[in-house]
Design a protein around this motif. Structure first.
Motif, PDB file in Angstrom:
ATOM      1  N   VAL A 212     -11.445 -37.592  38.473  1.00 32.05           N
ATOM      2  CA  VAL A 212     -11.392 -37.034  39.806  1.00 32.05           C
ATOM      3  C   VAL A 212     -10.334 -37.808  40.648  1.00 32.05           C
ATOM      4  CG1 VAL A 212     -12.538 -36.519  41.946  1.00 32.05           C
ATOM      5  CG2 VAL A 212     -13.624 -36.199  39.808  1.00 32.05           C
ATOM      6  N   ALA A 213     -10.328 -39.132  40.973  1.00 37.73           N
ATOM      7  CA  ALA A 213      -9.632 -39.759  41.712  1.00 37.73           C
ATOM      8  C   ALA A 213      -8.102 -39.872  41.133  1.00 37.73           C
ATOM      9  CB  ALA A 213     -10.028 -41.313  41.749  1.00 37.73           C
ATOM     10  N   VAL A 214      -8.045 -39.767  39.721  1.00 39.51           N
ATOM     11  CA  VAL A 214      -6.675 -39.903  39.215  1.00 39.51           C
ATOM     12  C   VAL A 214      -6.089 -38.521  39.360  1.00 39.51           C
ATOM     13  CG1 VAL A 214      -5.304 -40.136  36.868  1.00 39.51           C
ATOM     14  CG2 VAL A 214      -7.298 -41.645  37.478  1.00 39.51           C
ATOM     15  N   ALA A 215      -6.941 -37.504  39.034  1.00 37.42           N
ATOM     16  CA  ALA A 215      -6.235 -36.129  39.404  1.00 37.42           C
ATOM     17  C   ALA A 215      -5.672 -35.781  40.696  1.00 37.42           C
ATOM     18  CB  ALA A 215      -7.332 -35.096  39.047  1.00 37.42           C
ATOM     19  N   VAL A 216      -6.532 -36.210  41.698  1.00 32.58           N
ATOM     20  CA  VAL A 216      -6.479 -36.062  43.074  1.00 32.58           C
ATOM     21  C   VAL A 216      -5.061 -36.856  43.611  1.00 32.58           C
ATOM     22  CG1 VAL A 216      -7.234 -36.319  45.507  1.00 32.58           C
ATOM     23  CG2 VAL A 216      -8.744 -35.398  43.971  1.00 32.58           C
ATOM     24  N   ALA A 217      -4.905 -38.269  43.122  1.00 34.96           N
ATOM     25  CA  ALA A 217      -3.803 -38.870  43.394  1.00 34.96           C
ATOM     26  C   ALA A 217      -2.546 -38.057  42.706  1.00 34.96           C
ATOM     27  CB  ALA A 217      -4.029 -40.433  42.581  1.00 34.96           C
ATOM     28  N   GLY A 218      -2.541 -37.735  41.524  1.00 35.14           N
ATOM     29  CA  GLY A 218      -1.603 -36.730  41.073  1.00 35.14           C
ATOM     30  C   GLY A 218      -1.060 -35.640  41.900  1.00 35.14           C
ATOM     31  N   LEU A 219      -2.298 -35.037  42.399  1.00 38.57           N
ATOM     32  CA  LEU A 219      -1.906 -33.803  43.333  1.00 38.57           C
ATOM     33  C   LEU A 219      -1.323 -34.244  44.753  1.00 38.57           C
ATOM     34  CD1 LEU A 219      -5.341 -32.051  43.001  1.00 38.57           C
ATOM     35  CD2 LEU A 219      -3.165 -31.055  42.243  1.00 38.57           C
ATOM     36  N   VAL A 220      -1.776 -35.514  44.971  1.00 39.28           N
ATOM     37  CA  VAL A 220      -1.239 -36.177  46.485  1.00 39.28           C
ATOM     38  C   VAL A 220       0.386 -36.789  46.074  1.00 39.28           C
ATOM     39  CG1 VAL A 220      -1.358 -38.149  48.100  1.00 39.28           C
ATOM     40  CG2 VAL A 220      -3.391 -36.631  47.485  1.00 39.28           C
ATOM     41  N   ALA A 221       0.659 -37.089  44.944  1.00 35.77           N
ATOM     42  CA  ALA A 221       2.028 -37.591  44.441  1.00 35.77           C
ATOM     43  C   ALA A 221       2.813 -36.442  44.663  1.00 35.77           C
ATOM     44  CB  ALA A 221       1.863 -38.142  43.117  1.00 35.77           C
ATOM     45  N   GLY A 222       2.452 -35.393  44.153  1.00 37.70           N
ATOM     46  CA  GLY A 222       3.400 -34.016  44.169  1.00 37.70           C
ATOM     47  C   GLY A 222       3.762 -34.022  45.693  1.00 37.70           C
ATOM     48  N   TYR A 223       2.542 -33.972  46.379  1.00 34.95           N
ATOM     49  CA  TYR A 223       3.172 -33.523  47.893  1.00 34.95           C
ATOM     50  C   TYR A 223       3.909 -34.616  48.419  1.00 34.95           C
ATOM     51  CZ  TYR A 223       0.081 -29.646  47.357  1.00 34.95           C
ATOM     52  OH  TYR A 223      -0.320 -28.500  47.171  1.00 34.95           O
TER      53      TYR A 223
ATOM     54  N   PRO B 188     -19.137 -30.667  31.133  1.00 34.34           N
ATOM     55  CA  PRO B 188     -19.002 -32.026  31.796  1.00 34.34           C
ATOM     56  C   PRO B 188     -19.252 -33.259  30.555  1.00 34.34           C
ATOM     57  CG  PRO B 188     -20.381 -30.615  33.034  1.00 34.34           C
ATOM     58  CD  PRO B 188     -20.210 -29.855  31.629  1.00 34.34           C
ATOM     59  N   GLY B 189     -17.979 -34.025  30.643  1.00 35.94           N
ATOM     60  CA  GLY B 189     -17.930 -35.173  29.842  1.00 35.94           C
ATOM     61  C   GLY B 189     -17.641 -34.746  28.445  1.00 35.94           C
ATOM     62  N   ALA B 190     -17.285 -33.408  28.063  1.00 32.45           N
ATOM     63  CA  ALA B 190     -16.861 -33.010  26.715  1.00 32.45           C
ATOM     64  C   ALA B 190     -15.815 -34.002  26.010  1.00 32.45           C
ATOM     65  CB  ALA B 190     -16.532 -31.841  26.846  1.00 32.45           C
ATOM     66  N   ALA B 191     -15.637 -34.271  24.907  1.00 30.73           N
ATOM     67  CA  ALA B 191     -14.559 -35.045  24.294  1.00 30.73           C
ATOM     68  C   ALA B 191     -13.381 -34.460  24.252  1.00 30.73           C
ATOM     69  CB  ALA B 191     -14.881 -35.472  22.814  1.00 30.73           C
ATOM     70  N   GLU B 192     -13.135 -32.957  24.167  1.00 30.05           N
ATOM     71  CA  GLU B 192     -11.912 -32.359  24.086  1.00 30.05           C
ATOM     72  C   GLU B 192     -11.821 -31.925  25.578  1.00 30.05           C
ATOM     73  OE1 GLU B 192     -15.412 -29.268  23.207  1.00 30.05           O
ATOM     74  OE2 GLU B 192     -14.777 -31.247  22.775  1.00 30.05           O
ATOM     75  N   GLU B 193     -10.594 -32.196  26.198  1.00 30.50           N
ATOM     76  CA  GLU B 193     -10.018 -31.920  27.311  1.00 30.50           C
ATOM     77  C   GLU B 193      -8.982 -30.825  27.409  1.00 30.50           C
ATOM     78  OE1 GLU B 193     -10.135 -34.589  30.284  1.00 30.50           O
ATOM     79  OE2 GLU B 193     -11.716 -35.837  29.826  1.00 30.50           O
ATOM     80  N   PRO B 194      -8.886 -29.615  27.921  1.00 26.65           N
ATOM     81  CA  PRO B 194      -7.696 -28.978  27.723  1.00 26.65           C
ATOM     82  C   PRO B 194      -6.791 -29.244  28.883  1.00 26.65           C
ATOM     83  CG  PRO B 194      -9.860 -27.688  28.894  1.00 26.65           C
ATOM     84  CD  PRO B 194     -10.275 -28.850  28.186  1.00 26.65           C
ATOM     85  N   LEU B 195      -7.256 -29.932  29.905  1.00 29.37           N
ATOM     86  CA  LEU B 195      -6.433 -30.205  30.890  1.00 29.37           C
ATOM     87  C   LEU B 195      -5.613 -31.640  30.760  1.00 29.37           C
ATOM     88  CD1 LEU B 195      -8.087 -29.343  34.363  1.00 29.37           C
ATOM     89  CD2 LEU B 195      -6.272 -28.125  33.159  1.00 29.37           C
ATOM     90  N   ALA B 196      -6.242 -32.333  30.136  1.00 26.81           N
ATOM     91  CA  ALA B 196      -5.677 -33.718  29.861  1.00 26.81           C
ATOM     92  C   ALA B 196      -6.589 -34.650  28.945  1.00 26.81           C
ATOM     93  CB  ALA B 196      -5.119 -34.372  31.145  1.00 26.81           C
ATOM     94  N   THR B 197      -6.199 -35.641  28.560  1.00 25.89           N
ATOM     95  CA  THR B 197      -7.122 -36.568  27.528  1.00 25.89           C
ATOM     96  C   THR B 197      -6.841 -37.952  28.001  1.00 25.89           C
ATOM     97  OG1 THR B 197      -5.346 -36.897  26.177  1.00 25.89           O
ATOM     98  CG2 THR B 197      -6.909 -35.251  25.682  1.00 25.89           C
ATOM     99  N   THR B 198      -5.713 -38.384  28.819  1.00 25.93           N
ATOM    100  CA  THR B 198      -5.779 -39.788  29.153  1.00 25.93           C
ATOM    101  C   THR B 198      -5.395 -39.784  30.811  1.00 25.93           C
ATOM    102  OG1 THR B 198      -3.347 -39.875  28.751  1.00 25.93           O
ATOM    103  CG2 THR B 198      -4.799 -40.566  26.987  1.00 25.93           C
ATOM    104  N   GLY B 199      -5.593 -41.035  31.515  1.00 23.38           N
ATOM    105  CA  GLY B 199      -5.275 -41.010  32.779  1.00 23.38           C
ATOM    106  C   GLY B 199      -3.864 -40.657  33.143  1.00 23.38           C
ATOM    107  N   PRO B 200      -2.843 -41.380  32.653  1.00 22.77           N
ATOM    108  CA  PRO B 200      -1.496 -41.003  33.020  1.00 22.77           C
ATOM    109  C   PRO B 200      -1.217 -39.202  32.821  1.00 22.77           C
ATOM    110  CG  PRO B 200      -1.380 -42.692  31.665  1.00 22.77           C
ATOM    111  CD  PRO B 200      -2.880 -42.092  31.662  1.00 22.77           C
ATOM    112  N   ARG B 201      -1.759 -38.460  31.792  1.00 22.58           N
ATOM    113  CA  ARG B 201      -1.581 -37.177  31.729  1.00 22.58           C
ATOM    114  C   ARG B 201      -2.114 -36.369  32.912  1.00 22.58           C
ATOM    115  NH1 ARG B 201      -2.311 -34.815  26.062  1.00 22.58           N
ATOM    116  NH2 ARG B 201      -1.646 -32.818  27.131  1.00 22.58           N
ATOM    117  N   VAL B 202      -3.447 -36.889  33.330  1.00 27.88           N
ATOM    118  CA  VAL B 202      -4.234 -36.315  34.247  1.00 27.88           C
ATOM    119  C   VAL B 202      -3.430 -36.387  35.529  1.00 27.88           C
ATOM    120  CG1 VAL B 202      -6.330 -36.535  35.813  1.00 27.88           C
ATOM    121  CG2 VAL B 202      -6.469 -36.497  33.316  1.00 27.88           C
ATOM    122  N   PHE B 203      -2.979 -37.575  35.706  1.00 30.08           N
ATOM    123  CA  PHE B 203      -1.988 -37.727  36.973  1.00 30.08           C
ATOM    124  C   PHE B 203      -0.685 -36.857  36.930  1.00 30.08           C
ATOM    125  CE2 PHE B 203       1.489 -39.784  39.247  1.00 30.08           C
ATOM    126  CZ  PHE B 203       0.971 -40.119  40.472  1.00 30.08           C
TER     127      PHE B 203
END
Length: 207
Positions: A37-48, A95-110
């Motif tokens: 969550v925090a990493v994803a939101v940090a990425g969203l804020v970075a875009g702005y 929730p917590g599934a191993a396979e993530e369609p959006l991203a698998t690592t912190g940098p990719r989430v960001f």
């Protein structure tokens, strides 16, 4: 800048941020995954943050005055949302599934968060159409770039607060409900796909 101007902008900006869209969909999807969550939101804020830097540098005016460039950015953002939404619909994760369609690592989430907000047409609307209305361009004691950066920072803070809340609530309410979580994930994917498709059709129809 007057405090009244800042409060007026913050009130309008808060209403815009609270309107569900691609950022919401990404925050919700991130909330259903561990430690993202925090990493994803940090990425969203970075875009702005990038939007803010470009606007303060005066490039927002250049984009606003170039219909072809604005169209290209809108189409790129809409196309990315369609691709991302389709991926979520194909593989909705619990929730917590191993396979993530959006991203698998912190940098990719960001990075994906930054890409979504950086190409978000709602962000372009804010920085190109709404924010300039709150700037004092004549007789003001504060330089326009400083005013722009200040309003941009307010928008980023508002986004961080709202999207962290959305992602955290999604995790708290849906973590123990895999079926509901999958349904919400599919809805988020459908929202991304639908928003992207609508923007593509609307923008291409004006060409």
């Amino acid at each position: 800048m007057h405090s009244g101007t800042l409060l007026s902008f913050l009130a309008l900006d808060f209403l815009l941020v609270c309107v569900p869209g691609a950022d919401w969909a990404y925050a919700i999807a991130a909330g259903l995954r561990d430690r993202s969550v925090a990493v994803a939101v940090a990425g969203l804020v970075a875009g702005y943050a990038l939007h803010t830097l470009l606007a303060a540098a005066g490039l927002a005016v250049l984009v606003a005055g170039s219909p072809s460039l604005l169209t290209a950015l809108t189409v790129a953002g809409a196309g990315y949302l369609v691709w991302l939404g389709w991926g979520v619909l194909r593989r909705p994760a619990a929730p917590g599934a191993a396979e993530e369609p959006l991203a698998t690592t912190g940098p990719r989430v960001f990075l994906r968060g930054a890409t979504i907000s950086g190409l978000n047409p709602k962000g372009l609307l804010l920085y190109l159409s709404i924010l300039p209305q709150f700037l004092t361009t004549h007789g003001g004691h504060v330089p326009v770039p400083v005013q722009t950066a200040t309003l941009g920072l307010l928008h980023m803070a508002c986004c961080a607060a709202v999207y962290l809340t959305v992602g955290t609530l999604a995790r708290a309410l849906l973590r123990a409900r895999p079926t509901a979580a999958r349904a919400v994930t599919r809805t988020s994917g459908a929202a991304m796909l639908g928003i992207g498709a609508f923007l593509l059709v609307e923008r291409l129809a004006t060409l």
